[in-house]
Structures are given as structure tokens and as C-alpha cells.
Motif scaffolding. Sequence first.
Motif, PDB file in Angstrom:
ATOM      1  N   HIS A  54       0.836  -1.203   0.000  1.00  0.00           N
ATOM      2  CA  HIS A  54       0.000   0.000   0.000  1.00  0.00           C
ATOM      3  C   HIS A  54       0.870   1.252   0.000  1.00  0.00           C
ATOM      4  O   HIS A  54       1.806   1.375   0.785  1.00  0.00           O
ATOM      5  N   LYS A  55       0.574   2.182  -0.926  1.00  0.00           N
ATOM      6  CA  LYS A  55       1.319   3.445  -1.012  1.00  0.00           C
ATOM      7  C   LYS A  55       0.668   4.507  -0.135  1.00  0.00           C
ATOM      8  O   LYS A  55       1.312   5.054   0.747  1.00  0.00           O
ATOM      9  N   SER A  56      -0.571   4.816  -0.396  1.00  0.00           N
ATOM     10  CA  SER A  56      -1.274   5.865   0.354  1.00  0.00           C
ATOM     11  C   SER A  56      -2.759   5.863  -0.004  1.00  0.00           C
ATOM     12  O   SER A  56      -3.181   5.157  -0.908  1.00  0.00           O
ATOM     13  N   ASN A  57      -3.512   6.670   0.709  1.00  0.00           N
ATOM     14  CA  ASN A  57      -4.935   6.894   0.467  1.00  0.00           C
ATOM     15  C   ASN A  57      -5.780   5.644   0.711  1.00  0.00           C
ATOM     16  O   ASN A  57      -5.440   4.816   1.538  1.00  0.00           O
ATOM     17  N   ASN A  58      -6.849   5.500  -0.053  1.00  0.00           N
ATOM     18  CA  ASN A  58      -7.856   4.466   0.148  1.00  0.00           C
ATOM     19  C   ASN A  58      -7.304   3.064  -0.139  1.00  0.00           C
ATOM     20  O   ASN A  58      -6.868   2.775  -1.251  1.00  0.00           O
ATOM     21  N   LYS A  59      -7.351   2.200   0.859  1.00  0.00           N
ATOM     22  CA  LYS A  59      -6.814   0.842   0.692  1.00  0.00           C
ATOM     23  C   LYS A  59      -7.671  -0.033  -0.222  1.00  0.00           C
ATOM     24  O   LYS A  59      -7.206  -1.061  -0.701  1.00  0.00           O
ATOM     25  N   SER A  60      -8.909   0.372  -0.486  1.00  0.00           N
ATOM     26  CA  SER A  60      -9.764  -0.436  -1.359  1.00  0.00           C
ATOM     27  C   SER A  60      -9.540  -0.123  -2.845  1.00  0.00           C
ATOM     28  O   SER A  60     -10.036  -0.828  -3.705  1.00  0.00           O
ATOM     29  N   ASN A  61      -8.772   0.923  -3.142  1.00  0.00           N
ATOM     30  CA  ASN A  61      -8.471   1.282  -4.525  1.00  0.00           C
ATOM     31  C   ASN A  61      -7.159   0.617  -4.937  1.00  0.00           C
ATOM     32  O   ASN A  61      -6.095   0.904  -4.377  1.00  0.00           O
ATOM     33  N   ASN A  64      -3.715   2.337  -5.530  1.00  0.00           N
ATOM     34  CA  ASN A  64      -2.941   2.847  -4.400  1.00  0.00           C
ATOM     35  C   ASN A  64      -1.943   1.822  -3.877  1.00  0.00           C
ATOM     36  O   ASN A  64      -1.433   1.950  -2.773  1.00  0.00           O
ATOM     37  N   TYR A  65      -1.671   0.805  -4.662  1.00  0.00           N
ATOM     38  CA  TYR A  65      -0.706  -0.227  -4.311  1.00  0.00           C
ATOM     39  C   TYR A  65       0.387  -0.282  -5.365  1.00  0.00           C
ATOM     40  O   TYR A  65       0.162   0.020  -6.531  1.00  0.00           O
TER      41      TYR A  65
END
Length: 101
Positions: A54-61, A64-65
Amino acid sequence: MRGVKTVGPDGLSAVFFCQLRSIIIYPLFLLFRHSLDEGNFPLILKFNSVTPIHKSNNKSNITNYRPIFVQSHLSKLFESLVLNSIKQSVNNILIEEQQGF
């Protein structure tokens, strides 16, 4: 030492290779030498496992990985040996402005 506890896609850890280095050094030399002579990297060493980080922001998007590829320790060793042997020659050819990205 970085990567000591990691396990590659082959299920083998760096500790395993370190503990058996005196036993496996000659077979690895033969494998690497044959690979260089034939110009063919062993297919079994090309397998990687991919771990999403995970990079940042919403983990469901999913965007963002970022993927992290985990290579076998033998692949990393082979890569390191080849790099060390060609680094001086390549450094004489490349200019500072050249990058990998």
C-alpha cells in the motif's frame, strides 16, 4: 544485513544458503558458469512472487498499491556477480545523465 529473513518464491531463505555455502558453492559455480557460457538464464530462477504494498490513500483502490517482486536468493546472487563483473566496463560507457527511469 538486508533480506536475511526473507524467503524467496522457492521457499528458501538467505540463512539457509549462508549456512550451506561451503557445500553449495561449487554446484552454484557450475550452474552460473554454464548459464553464462550458454547465454541462457535458468528458467527456474526466473520465477518471482509479487506482493502488493500500500502506497497511500484508500486501501480499497487497487491503484494505491505498488507491486514488489520477490526474487529467489540464487537469482539475486547471480545478478550481483554479473553486475560486479561488468560494472567497471559499463561505467566507462554511461554518462551521469543516463538513468534507469
